[in-house]
Design a protein around this motif. Structure first.
Motif, PDB file in Angstrom:
ATOM      1  N   HIS A   1      20.745 -17.669  69.754  1.00 35.09           N
ATOM      2  CA  HIS A   1      20.041 -17.125  68.582  1.00 35.09           C
ATOM      3  C   HIS A   1      18.528 -17.223  68.773  1.00 35.09           C
ATOM      4  O   HIS A   1      17.787 -16.277  68.473  1.00 35.09           O
ATOM      5  CB  HIS A   1      20.469 -17.888  67.331  1.00 35.09           C
ATOM      6  N   THR A   2      18.068 -18.351  69.301  1.00 36.38           N
ATOM      7  CA  THR A   2      16.637 -18.546  69.530  1.00 36.38           C
ATOM      8  C   THR A   2      16.130 -17.664  70.661  1.00 36.38           C
ATOM      9  O   THR A   2      15.058 -17.052  70.569  1.00 36.38           O
ATOM     10  CB  THR A   2      16.352 -20.026  69.846  1.00 36.38           C
ATOM     11  N   LEU A   3      16.883 -17.572  71.745  1.00 32.52           N
ATOM     12  CA  LEU A   3      16.463 -16.774  72.902  1.00 32.52           C
ATOM     13  C   LEU A   3      16.393 -15.285  72.582  1.00 32.52           C
ATOM     14  O   LEU A   3      15.551 -14.562  73.133  1.00 32.52           O
ATOM     15  CB  LEU A   3      17.413 -17.018  74.072  1.00 32.52           C
ATOM     16  N   LYS A   4      17.244 -14.816  71.703  1.00 31.87           N
ATOM     17  CA  LYS A   4      17.244 -13.401  71.331  1.00 31.87           C
ATOM     18  C   LYS A   4      15.976 -13.016  70.577  1.00 31.87           C
ATOM     19  O   LYS A   4      15.592 -11.848  70.548  1.00 31.87           O
ATOM     20  CB  LYS A   4      18.476 -13.074  70.486  1.00 31.87           C
ATOM     21  N   LYS A   5      15.286 -13.994  69.992  1.00 29.35           N
ATOM     22  CA  LYS A   5      14.063 -13.724  69.249  1.00 29.35           C
ATOM     23  C   LYS A   5      12.888 -13.422  70.177  1.00 29.35           C
ATOM     24  O   LYS A   5      11.919 -12.774  69.759  1.00 29.35           O
ATOM     25  CB  LYS A   5      13.708 -14.934  68.371  1.00 29.35           C
ATOM     26  N   ASN A   6      12.955 -13.911  71.404  1.00 33.91           N
ATOM     27  CA  ASN A   6      11.831 -13.743  72.327  1.00 33.91           C
ATOM     28  C   ASN A   6      12.360 -13.667  73.751  1.00 33.91           C
ATOM     29  O   ASN A   6      12.817 -14.675  74.300  1.00 33.91           O
ATOM     30  CB  ASN A   6      10.846 -14.902  72.179  1.00 33.91           C
ATOM     31  N   ASN A   7      12.284 -12.490  74.348  1.00 37.32           N
ATOM     32  CA  ASN A   7      12.872 -12.329  75.677  1.00 37.32           C
ATOM     33  C   ASN A   7      11.980 -12.819  76.817  1.00 37.32           C
ATOM     34  O   ASN A   7      12.291 -12.598  77.984  1.00 37.32           O
ATOM     35  CB  ASN A   7      13.270 -10.865  75.908  1.00 37.32           C
ATOM     36  N   LYS A   8      10.873 -13.508  76.490  1.00 40.42           N
ATOM     37  CA  LYS A   8      10.039 -14.075  77.560  1.00 40.42           C
ATOM     38  C   LYS A   8      10.668 -15.339  78.136  1.00 40.42           C
ATOM     39  O   LYS A   8      10.330 -15.760  79.241  1.00 40.42           O
ATOM     40  CB  LYS A   8       8.638 -14.392  77.046  1.00 40.42           C
ATOM     41  N   TRP A   9      11.589 -15.955  77.376  1.00 42.94           N
ATOM     42  CA  TRP A   9      12.187 -17.210  77.815  1.00 42.94           C
ATOM     43  C   TRP A   9      13.418 -16.948  78.670  1.00 42.94           C
ATOM     44  O   TRP A   9      14.271 -16.138  78.332  1.00 42.94           O
ATOM     45  CB  TRP A   9      12.596 -18.061  76.622  1.00 42.94           C
ATOM     46  N   ARG A  10      13.513 -17.690  79.761  1.00 40.38           N
ATOM     47  CA  ARG A  10      14.717 -17.634  80.585  1.00 40.38           C
ATOM     48  C   ARG A  10      15.374 -19.014  80.710  1.00 40.38           C
ATOM     49  O   ARG A  10      16.396 -19.151  81.368  1.00 40.38           O
ATOM     50  CB  ARG A  10      14.391 -17.095  81.982  1.00 40.38           C
ATOM     51  N   ILE A  11      14.771 -20.003  80.105  1.00 42.40           N
ATOM     52  CA  ILE A  11      15.353 -21.345  80.082  1.00 42.40           C
ATOM     53  C   ILE A  11      15.143 -21.957  78.708  1.00 42.40           C
ATOM     54  O   ILE A  11      14.053 -21.856  78.139  1.00 42.40           O
ATOM     55  CB  ILE A  11      14.746 -22.254  81.183  1.00 42.40           C
ATOM     56  N   CYS A  12      16.196 -22.562  78.188  1.00 45.57           N
ATOM     57  CA  CYS A  12      16.126 -23.192  76.864  1.00 45.57           C
ATOM     58  C   CYS A  12      16.836 -24.540  76.937  1.00 45.57           C
ATOM     59  O   CYS A  12      17.948 -24.638  77.466  1.00 45.57           O
ATOM     60  CB  CYS A  12      16.807 -22.291  75.830  1.00 45.57           C
ATOM     61  N   HIS A  13      16.165 -25.576  76.419  1.00 44.76           N
ATOM     62  CA  HIS A  13      16.836 -26.875  76.332  1.00 44.76           C
ATOM     63  C   HIS A  13      16.710 -27.426  74.923  1.00 44.76           C
ATOM     64  O   HIS A  13      15.932 -26.925  74.113  1.00 44.76           O
ATOM     65  CB  HIS A  13      16.303 -27.857  77.391  1.00 44.76           C
ATOM     66  N   THR A  14      17.511 -28.433  74.629  1.00 41.12           N
ATOM     67  CA  THR A  14      17.556 -28.994  73.281  1.00 41.12           C
ATOM     68  C   THR A  14      17.196 -30.480  73.324  1.00 41.12           C
ATOM     69  O   THR A  14      17.180 -31.108  74.382  1.00 41.12           O
ATOM     70  CB  THR A  14      18.961 -28.867  72.667  1.00 41.12           C
ATOM     71  N   ASN A  15      16.956 -31.006  72.157  1.00 37.44           N
ATOM     72  CA  ASN A  15      16.828 -32.452  72.061  1.00 37.44           C
ATOM     73  C   ASN A  15      18.207 -33.074  72.201  1.00 37.44           C
ATOM     74  O   ASN A  15      19.214 -32.365  72.219  1.00 37.44           O
ATOM     75  CB  ASN A  15      16.172 -32.854  70.743  1.00 37.44           C
TER      76      ASN A  15
END
Length: 202
Positions: free
Chosen positions: A104-118
């Protein structure tokens, strides 16, 4: 072969961890956004890992001789045909909404190719507090990554093109293979961070 947009494949490397693997698998089965595929890479286990996996018919098994966690992760990553790849260590687990929150978060901004969480840390059955030096960040975090490894493999969702651009986990390293990989990525990649404890590290 084309990759389905927003599809997620999960890679779980394991070696003689049947006693914790079911916890990891149960957490993938409980995701509010179901992954397209869950792949367990058995790195030459001699315990009852294969017997355990018979209880999870929806999970695919890839077996190899013992080569180490980097080789196991790499085998799984190369085997999947999804747009996004999530890594989960066989002794960790996810909160049910982990993958859904990341996509859901990545779909908001396609500049990101890596996402991590706490994350939450659990030791001997009890939650333990992390030190300030273990705080997680997003954005251009290369300098924060230099003193210590600040991205957990179990917390990430990675676009498949990252491996085309930066290579895979170094199979020659006996330890800190993830640290090496994150340094390669964060030199150039901006990192998406979700400040919610969606990963449980045991």
């Amino acid at each position: 072969m084309s990759r389905t947009q927003n599809s997620i494949g999960v890679v779980i490397p394991t070696y003689n961890r049947a006693h914790t693997l079911s916890r990891a698998l149960d957490s993938t089965m409980a995701q509010t956004r179901a992954p397209k595929e869950v792949l367990v890479v058995d790195d030459g286990s001699t315990d009852n890992t294969k017997e355990l996996l018979s209880n999870y018919p929806q999970v695919r098994l890839l077996s190899q001789e013992n080569k180490g966690v980097s080789a196991a992760r790499n085998s799984g990553i190369k085997d999947l045909n999804t747009e996004w790849i999530a890594l989960l260590d066989s002794d960790d687990a996810w909160a049910p909404e982990k993958l859904d929150a990341q996509i859901h978060t990545l779909k908001k901004n396609n500049k990101w190719r890596i996402c991590h969480t706490n994350e939450i840390w659990v030791r001997r059955g009890k939650r333990v507090n992390q030190m300030n030096k273990h705080a997680k960040y997003g954005g251009k975090i290369f300098e924060q990554c230099l003193p210590l490894c600040c991205i957990s493999p179990s917390s990430v969702l990675l676009h498949y093109t990252l491996f085309e651009d930066y290579g895979y986990f170094d199979e020659g390293l006996p330890a800190c293979e993830d640290y090496d990989f994150w340094l390669r990525l964060t030199q150039k990649e901006e990192v998406c961070f979700i400040n919610r404890a969606l990963t449980i590290k045991y």
